[in-house]
Design an enzyme around this catalytic site. Structure first.
Site, PDB file in Angstrom:
ATOM      1  N   HIS A  40      -5.535  -9.782  36.461  1.00 37.62           N
ATOM      2  CA  HIS A  40      -6.130  -8.775  37.343  1.00 37.62           C
ATOM      3  C   HIS A  40      -5.439  -8.828  38.711  1.00 37.62           C
ATOM      4  CE1 HIS A  40     -10.298  -6.788  38.440  1.00 37.62           C
ATOM      5  NE2 HIS A  40      -9.280  -5.960  38.602  1.00 37.62           N
ATOM      6  N   HIS A  90      -8.633 -13.049  34.737  1.00 34.67           N
ATOM      7  CA  HIS A  90      -8.736 -12.927  36.189  1.00 34.67           C
ATOM      8  C   HIS A  90      -7.351 -12.963  36.824  1.00 34.67           C
ATOM      9  CE1 HIS A  90     -13.046 -13.103  36.636  1.00 34.67           C
ATOM     10  NE2 HIS A  90     -13.151 -14.286  36.074  1.00 34.67           N
ATOM     11  N   HIS A 120     -10.237 -16.219  29.133  1.00 33.11           N
ATOM     12  CA  HIS A 120     -11.077 -15.574  30.147  1.00 33.11           C
ATOM     13  C   HIS A 120     -10.459 -15.730  31.533  1.00 33.11           C
ATOM     14  CE1 HIS A 120     -15.037 -14.728  32.216  1.00 33.11           C
ATOM     15  NE2 HIS A 120     -14.409 -15.430  33.144  1.00 33.11           N
ATOM     16  N   GLU A 121     -10.161 -16.957  31.926  1.00 34.15           N
ATOM     17  CA  GLU A 121      -9.658 -17.202  33.276  1.00 34.15           C
ATOM     18  C   GLU A 121      -8.300 -16.551  33.494  1.00 34.15           C
ATOM     19  OE1 GLU A 121     -11.535 -18.152  35.499  1.00 34.15           O
ATOM     20  OE2 GLU A 121     -13.157 -19.034  34.337  1.00 34.15           O
TER      21      GLU A 121
END
Length: 693
Positions: free
Chosen positions: A492, A489, A485-486
């Site tokens: 992104h 980011h 998940h992290e």
């Protein structure tokens, strides 16, 4: 994902040196390691408090000079001399604030942490001043009336619209007296929010248990916490706390640990929270809104507070039947253990009996499963997935300049262009006075400048189990999901292709920012993906298919209870910010108690102060609901990948149509363009086990 208080744009003087084969020779501006030359890394290892103070002085001065240039360009206003200059000047401050946030969240040196925290506040005070700078507003407004501005399209049009709107949301329809009042409120809110976060970071309580109270815990866990006198000492970081709550058989010991965790930063943060909420309400009313939640939602994906309340209430109703069935299963396990008919599961029992349920009903033993998830293997697998689907290469910098010796650093190269596009840091293990959770901290932003594309940088600051001489770092599957998940980011940030810094990477509306990372959690439930890296730390055996099948079967075993808890968190945050009647630190705990008892099935434990340690109350401020709101879109977008999660073609499409766009377009447009249709919540409900099969 960690968010700065003002959600300011991230990163101007992009600063990366991507020499990975030898010790870095970092070029700096005026000898200050905090002021690197263009596309050079920040020399974190050499930063001193004096460097931070001097860099802050210089950056604020440069931002002021940028503002003067904007105001002076009255002859012929253009995008370049007004909006581009505004973007650049704002980014000088935001890159500094982002870097300071990394430093005060992770540096082992107290003097440096304190200097970074003070500088962060000083920088954000300048940002607050810019938000109420009438001359800047008039300059942007004057440009908006020009023929050039009226002909803008795409990212530039979007940026102009949002820049004007943000100025006006900061009070430019009001008198100067009221704008000055707003600035004072914003400065005070920043000060209080920093104190709130620092209280959480600096409160490091520990607890000691005897041998009998450790019954149920693994030998490696015991070994890592054993003291010379035979007792066991734990802190409240997740690597200490979660295994104890999952496996310790002694209920009273778990209760003691729970109350310790639920009193981090109490009572001081209850008092600060009362002040924060009062100031937010005052700000909202000055700006013509009935509550802070009303003010915030107007400018993000949800559009208004009614949509948020409808979302939370509908989801709670949808989840309730499944949660009640799961609760009955936990009660049956507790009754079996006690030999009597039990009627209550307390919060400090929930993880323990949920773990028993996974073990007994699904034969899923997380202690066995984590033997297949050694941290460095997980990192290799994570890299393999992201490199394959996004056509990237990651290379470790063997001699990085970092804030702690256990931090790793990597360059990111785009395989198609052969150009370095990013640089990232991995700070994976717990330390004293370090940020206690797992989050991505953007540092510098990618943008198209006159010198070419600036290079993005970011850090993952996490708290995964630290390896010991006896055993490597083994991760529960939930933590594998967390790092995927992290890292979403982080990617992104890395692959952003926007023209402007203010729209780069994770600079998207806060109720969508989680979607590009939440989508990546799905990869850790796929057999093909797991076969790349889920290997037994002793034998090297790939995780057996039958074990993965059991994991998948158990995925929604307690999804009702788990997501009701998330609804509770979001509702606490939203209620506190949509309730002007809250006016004392005694009222807040009572409200939290009422909400916990009405939304979750686990009764409130008297003496607990969850809200005092809930950092999202300041970082998100009526936007925590965004975790579940964005998950709807993440689930829908993953439905495109579901049959072929390692597809480079689909990865390229997602990278180009969602990630690369950053915040340069409306988030809903990005989702619709990727899906080729209107989004819906079918995949979301199905993933929770409450939709149609």
């Amino acid at each position: 994902m960690k968010h700065s208080f003002f959600y300011i744009a991230l990163g101007l003087f992009s600063s990366l040196n991507y020499n990975s084969g030898q010790a870095q020779q970092i070029k700096t501006a005026e000898g200050n390691p905090f002021l690197p030359a263009y596309n050079q890394v920040i020399d974190f290892a050499e930063i001193t408090p004096a460097n931070i103070q001097e860099a802050t002085r210089q950056l604020i001065e440069k931002a002021k000079e940028s503002n003067k240039r904007i105001v002076a360009a009255e002859g012929k206003r253009t995008f370049e001399n007004t909006l581009a200059e505004f973007d650049n000047g704002d980014n000088l401050l935001s890159q500094a604030a982002s870097t300071y946030e990394v430093v005060f969240s992770a540096s082992p040196d107290k003097a440096i942490r304190d200097a970074a925290s003070a500088a962060y506040q000083e920088i954000n005070n300048m940002v607050s001043a810019q938000a109420v700078n009438e001359d800047l507003y008039k300059a942007v407004k004057a440009y908006s009336l020009t023929p050039e501005a009226k002909a803008l399209t795409g990212e530039r049009k979007y940026f102009l619209h949002h820049t004007l709107r943000n100025f006006e949301r900061d009070g430019f329809a009001l008198s100067k007296e009221k704008r000055d009042t707003l600035k004072n409120i914003n400065d005070k809110l920043l000060d209080l929010s920093l104190k709130f976060g620092n209280n959480i970071a600096q409160d490091n309580p520990t607890i000691v248990f005897n041998e009998a109270e450790m019954d149920g815990l693994s030998e490696d866990y015991r070994r890592s916490h054993r003291q010379s006198d035979g007792t066991y000492k734990m802190d409240v970081s997740n690597p200490s706390y979660m295994p104890f709550m999952n496996y310790a058989k002694n209920t009273e010991a778990r209760k003691r640990f729970y109350l310790l965790k639920m009193n981090v930063a109490a009572p001081q943060n209850d008092e600060l929270l009362n002040e924060i909420l009062s100031l937010r309400t005052r700000k909202a009313k000055i700006l013509g809104h009935e509550s802070y939640a009303d003010y915030v939602t107007e400018a993000i994906m949800s559009k208004n507070k009614k949509n948020v309340w409808d979302f939370e209430k509908k989801l709670a109703a949808d989840l309730r039947p499944k949660a009640e069935q799961e609760y009955k299963e936990l009660l049956a396990l507790k009754s079996k253990a006690s030999g009597k008919a039990e009627t209550v599961i307390y919060p400090y029992e929930s993880s323990y009996y949920s773990t028993r349920l996974l073990d007994e009903k699904y034969q899923v033993d997380d202690q066995k499963i984590k033997e297949y998830f050694e941290l460095q293997n997980v990192i290799k697998g994570l890299f393999e997935v992201y490199q394959r689907i996004y056509n990237l290469s990651f290379v470790e910098d063997k001699h990085p300049s970092v804030w702690s010796e256990d931090v790793q650093a990597f360059t990111v190269t785009d395989n198609a262009s052969k150009k370095t596009i990013g640089y990232f840091y991995l700070d994976l293990y717990p330390r004293d006075n370090k940020y206690k959770h797992a989050a991505c901290f953007p540092i510098t932003a990618a943008a198209r400048t006159k010198d070419g594309r600036s290079i993005a940088s970011a850090a993952l600051i996490c708290n995964f189990p630290k390896p010991s001489p006896e055993q490597p770092s083994l991760m529960p599957h939930s933590q594998v999901q967390t790092i995927f998940h992290e890292f979403g980011h982080l990617m992104h940030c890395m692959v952003s292709e926007t023209e402007l810094y203010s729209t780069s990477g994770t600079n998207v509306v806060t109720d969508f920012v989680e979607a590009p990372s939440q989508i990546m959690e799905n990869w850790v439930w796929n057999k093909e993906v797991l076969s790349l890296f889920a290997k037994h730390y002793k034998t090297g055996q790939v995780i057996p298919n039958e074990l993965v099948d059991k994991m998948i079967a158990s995925r929604n075993a307690i999804s009702g209870l788990t997501f009701l808890q998330q609804v509770f968190y979001g509702t606490v945050d939203f209620t506190l910010n949509d309730n002007p009647g809250i006016n004392s630190d005694r009222t807040i705990p009572a409200l939290v108690k009422q909400l916990q008892n009405s939304i979750t099935l686990y009764p409130f434990v008297d003496g607990s102060h969850f809200e005092a340690g809930f950092g999202h109350l300041t970082n998100y401020g009526s936007q925590y609901y965004g975790y579940l709101w964005s998950l709807v879109y993440a689930s829908d977008m993953y439905s495109v990948f579901a049959a072929n999660p390692l597809s480079p073609a689909l990865g390229h499409k997602f990278r180009e149509q969602v990630l690369a766009k950053g915040g340069s377009d409306d988030a809903l447009n990005l989702v619709k363009n990727f899906l080729g249709r209107e989004p819906n919540n079918k995949a979301f409900l199905k993933n929770l086990g409450i939709g149609k099969k």
